[in-house]
Enzyme design. Sequence first.
Site, PDB file in Angstrom:
ATOM      1  N   GLU A  22      67.224  83.750  87.535  1.00 60.31           N
ATOM      2  CA  GLU A  22      66.015  83.033  87.118  1.00 60.31           C
ATOM      3  C   GLU A  22      65.712  81.882  88.076  1.00 60.31           C
ATOM      4  O   GLU A  22      66.483  80.929  88.165  1.00 60.31           O
ATOM      5  CB  GLU A  22      66.173  82.494  85.700  1.00 60.31           C
ATOM      6  CG  GLU A  22      64.937  81.778  85.201  1.00 60.31           C
ATOM      7  CD  GLU A  22      64.943  81.561  83.704  1.00 60.31           C
ATOM      8  OE1 GLU A  22      64.246  80.638  83.246  1.00 60.31           O
ATOM      9  OE2 GLU A  22      65.642  82.296  82.992  1.00 60.31           O
ATOM     10  N   HIS A  78      72.236  81.979  75.032  1.00 59.56           N
ATOM     11  CA  HIS A  78      73.326  81.448  75.855  1.00 59.56           C
ATOM     12  C   HIS A  78      74.568  81.384  74.953  1.00 59.56           C
ATOM     13  O   HIS A  78      74.452  81.227  73.734  1.00 59.56           O
ATOM     14  CB  HIS A  78      73.075  80.016  76.318  1.00 59.56           C
ATOM     15  CG  HIS A  78      71.874  79.797  77.172  1.00 59.56           C
ATOM     16  ND1 HIS A  78      70.619  79.631  76.644  1.00 59.56           N
ATOM     17  CD2 HIS A  78      71.758  79.647  78.515  1.00 59.56           C
ATOM     18  CE1 HIS A  78      69.764  79.413  77.629  1.00 59.56           C
ATOM     19  NE2 HIS A  78      70.423  79.408  78.770  1.00 59.56           N
ATOM     20  N   ASP A 101      60.686  81.501  75.946  1.00 54.76           N
ATOM     21  CA  ASP A 101      61.512  80.346  76.292  1.00 54.76           C
ATOM     22  C   ASP A 101      60.668  79.104  75.993  1.00 54.76           C
ATOM     23  O   ASP A 101      60.239  78.386  76.884  1.00 54.76           O
ATOM     24  CB  ASP A 101      61.907  80.412  77.762  1.00 54.76           C
ATOM     25  CG  ASP A 101      62.949  79.373  78.137  1.00 54.76           C
ATOM     26  OD1 ASP A 101      63.318  78.568  77.259  1.00 54.76           O
ATOM     27  OD2 ASP A 101      63.379  79.349  79.293  1.00 54.76           O
ATOM     28  N   ASP A 113      59.995  84.925  81.204  1.00 51.73           N
ATOM     29  CA  ASP A 113      60.059  83.924  80.138  1.00 51.73           C
ATOM     30  C   ASP A 113      58.644  83.375  79.980  1.00 51.73           C
ATOM     31  O   ASP A 113      58.091  82.787  80.913  1.00 51.73           O
ATOM     32  CB  ASP A 113      61.008  82.783  80.508  1.00 51.73           C
ATOM     33  CG  ASP A 113      62.466  83.129  80.257  1.00 51.73           C
ATOM     34  OD1 ASP A 113      62.736  84.264  79.829  1.00 51.73           O
ATOM     35  OD2 ASP A 113      63.325  82.269  80.506  1.00 51.73           O
ATOM     36  N   ASP A 167      74.674  78.309  72.702  1.00 50.15           N
ATOM     37  CA  ASP A 167      73.699  78.246  71.606  1.00 50.15           C
ATOM     38  C   ASP A 167      74.296  78.732  70.303  1.00 50.15           C
ATOM     39  O   ASP A 167      73.917  78.274  69.220  1.00 50.15           O
ATOM     40  CB  ASP A 167      72.488  79.163  71.878  1.00 50.15           C
ATOM     41  CG  ASP A 167      71.887  78.975  73.231  1.00 50.15           C
ATOM     42  OD1 ASP A 167      71.897  77.836  73.723  1.00 50.15           O
ATOM     43  OD2 ASP A 167      71.401  79.966  73.799  1.00 50.15           O
ATOM     44  N   HIS A 202      58.489  77.323  85.178  1.00 51.64           N
ATOM     45  CA  HIS A 202      59.167  77.136  86.451  1.00 51.64           C
ATOM     46  C   HIS A 202      58.219  77.411  87.618  1.00 51.64           C
ATOM     47  O   HIS A 202      58.297  76.749  88.664  1.00 51.64           O
ATOM     48  CB  HIS A 202      60.384  78.046  86.545  1.00 51.64           C
ATOM     49  CG  HIS A 202      61.447  77.713  85.551  1.00 51.64           C
ATOM     50  ND1 HIS A 202      62.574  78.485  85.368  1.00 51.64           N
ATOM     51  CD2 HIS A 202      61.568  76.683  84.667  1.00 51.64           C
ATOM     52  CE1 HIS A 202      63.331  77.954  84.428  1.00 51.64           C
ATOM     53  NE2 HIS A 202      62.736  76.861  83.989  1.00 51.64           N
ATOM     54  N   ASP A 211      58.944  70.121  82.812  1.00 49.64           N
ATOM     55  CA  ASP A 211      59.092  71.412  82.139  1.00 49.64           C
ATOM     56  C   ASP A 211      59.079  71.212  80.626  1.00 49.64           C
ATOM     57  O   ASP A 211      60.122  71.012  80.014  1.00 49.64           O
ATOM     58  CB  ASP A 211      60.417  72.039  82.602  1.00 49.64           C
ATOM     59  CG  ASP A 211      60.475  73.527  82.339  1.00 49.64           C
ATOM     60  OD1 ASP A 211      59.443  74.106  81.989  1.00 49.64           O
ATOM     61  OD2 ASP A 211      61.559  74.109  82.499  1.00 49.64           O
ATOM     62  N   ASP A 234      58.095  73.360  78.230  1.00 48.93           N
ATOM     63  CA  ASP A 234      58.465  74.563  77.466  1.00 48.93           C
ATOM     64  C   ASP A 234      57.647  74.714  76.190  1.00 48.93           C
ATOM     65  O   ASP A 234      58.197  74.956  75.109  1.00 48.93           O
ATOM     66  CB  ASP A 234      59.960  74.534  77.122  1.00 48.93           C
ATOM     67  CG  ASP A 234      60.841  74.849  78.306  1.00 48.93           C
ATOM     68  OD1 ASP A 234      60.388  75.592  79.202  1.00 48.93           O
ATOM     69  OD2 ASP A 234      61.978  74.352  78.359  1.00 48.93           O
ATOM     70  N   GLU A 245      59.775  82.555  84.989  1.00 50.95           N
ATOM     71  CA  GLU A 245      59.253  81.730  83.883  1.00 50.95           C
ATOM     72  C   GLU A 245      57.949  81.041  84.292  1.00 50.95           C
ATOM     73  O   GLU A 245      57.851  80.487  85.398  1.00 50.95           O
ATOM     74  CB  GLU A 245      60.281  80.679  83.475  1.00 50.95           C
ATOM     75  CG  GLU A 245      59.788  79.816  82.316  1.00 50.95           C
ATOM     76  CD  GLU A 245      60.763  78.736  81.910  1.00 50.95           C
ATOM     77  OE1 GLU A 245      60.328  77.584  81.723  1.00 50.95           O
ATOM     78  OE2 GLU A 245      61.973  79.042  81.800  1.00 50.95           O
TER      79      GLU A 245
END
Length: 434
Positions: free
Chosen positions: A231, A100, A338, A295, A103, A270, A306, A308, A267
């Site tokens: 996404e 991103h 991700d 992802d 980031d 998700h 979430d 991750d 993802e």
Amino acid sequence: MTEFFQGIAPIAHEGPDSTNPLAFHHYNPDEIVMGKRMEDHLRFAVAYWHSFAWEGNDPFGGQTFERPWHPQDRMTTARIKADAAFEMFDILGQPYFCWHDADIRPEGDTFAESLRNFEEIIACFEEKMSTRKVRLLWGTANMFSHRRWMGGASTNPDPDVFAYSAATVKTCMDATMKLGGENYVLWGGREGYETLLNTDMGRELDHMGRFLNMVVDYKHKIGFQGTILVEPKPQEPSKHQYDYDAATCYGFLQKYGLENEVKLNLEQGHAILAGHSFEHEIATAAALGVLGSIDMNRNDYQSGWDTDQFPNNVPEVALAYYHILKAGGLATGGTNFDAKLRRQSLDARDLIAAHVGAMDVCARGLKAAAAMLEDGGLEDALKERYAGWDTPEARAMLNSDLDTIFDKVNAGAITPSPRSGRQEILENYVNRFV
């Protein structure tokens, strides 16, 4: 060079008998799977945000990581972060990374200052990529963290925020194209609503549709050859996201005439939040012709949010890649991690080991998926289960009408006799491979 990864050698494939935690046991990039190199099937990518920008905070506690690039509010530390990132890419040898805008550069006091910071880091990336094999899988814009996005980006009730969003995406698409990115992703982190008391849903959806059409128009204007990806995510942070799951996104794309222009970046975490399995989302996107990229991560099934985490469930991963291989592969997409460390995993060695383990899990899943496809057991079972629809009578019925069908059923010519779905037998079949 930084000292963050000092003493960690490039990761090599040592095979399943190795006990080295910093070696690949199953991922061998040059291994041929179904006539194609494993690296070219999996197309691994490191996520810049979780690996380098995340500081170890959670909803109940602040920063736990202490990195050489902290604090992340200066260009000097942004460059140190870039140095460390590319050092890790050299160690892992994965073919791609993703970012991103927020980031990789510090936020400026104005849009113009943020853009200068961004372009300086993009130039730094371009220089580093010129001497390495690593490429950009996709870029995207963070339009959910800063307070300006609290009411959404393209769906914001303030037209000034819509404009700021459009300008932000333009700069990120330009940078993605400059770095040779193979896709561009739009993740609507706050494209949804918290309450209908202050929401005009129809207007917000129309604005979101117009925004995405602008993105596609700009892609063609600048000659970007990559794929535009959306996404899906069902919730968190917004209570009701407009991009809930693969099916919802496809309906949105159809409504605004984009189903032939945009594909989906799906993802694992998700999918779980939406109440689906990952293979369900992949199979849905494949059936609708919008499977783009994935992802790869996992959620903690007890927490309900979430988390991750890095993937470690080979059976889940195998079924995901089964549907990807069945659909013809990921094309311009890839397998982006991700995923983030747990906030107690403080060391550089932890970050490397997390990716090594995840790459091994995906390699095992891919090989299991390929073996199932080559064996053909699941495909044979499907063919047998739906064999009735291949008869001339069944095909004719689909072109018939209710009256004609009623007459046959009422005359006793059709009397259904239920047959077993054989679910447990098929689950046992899958377990032979994983």
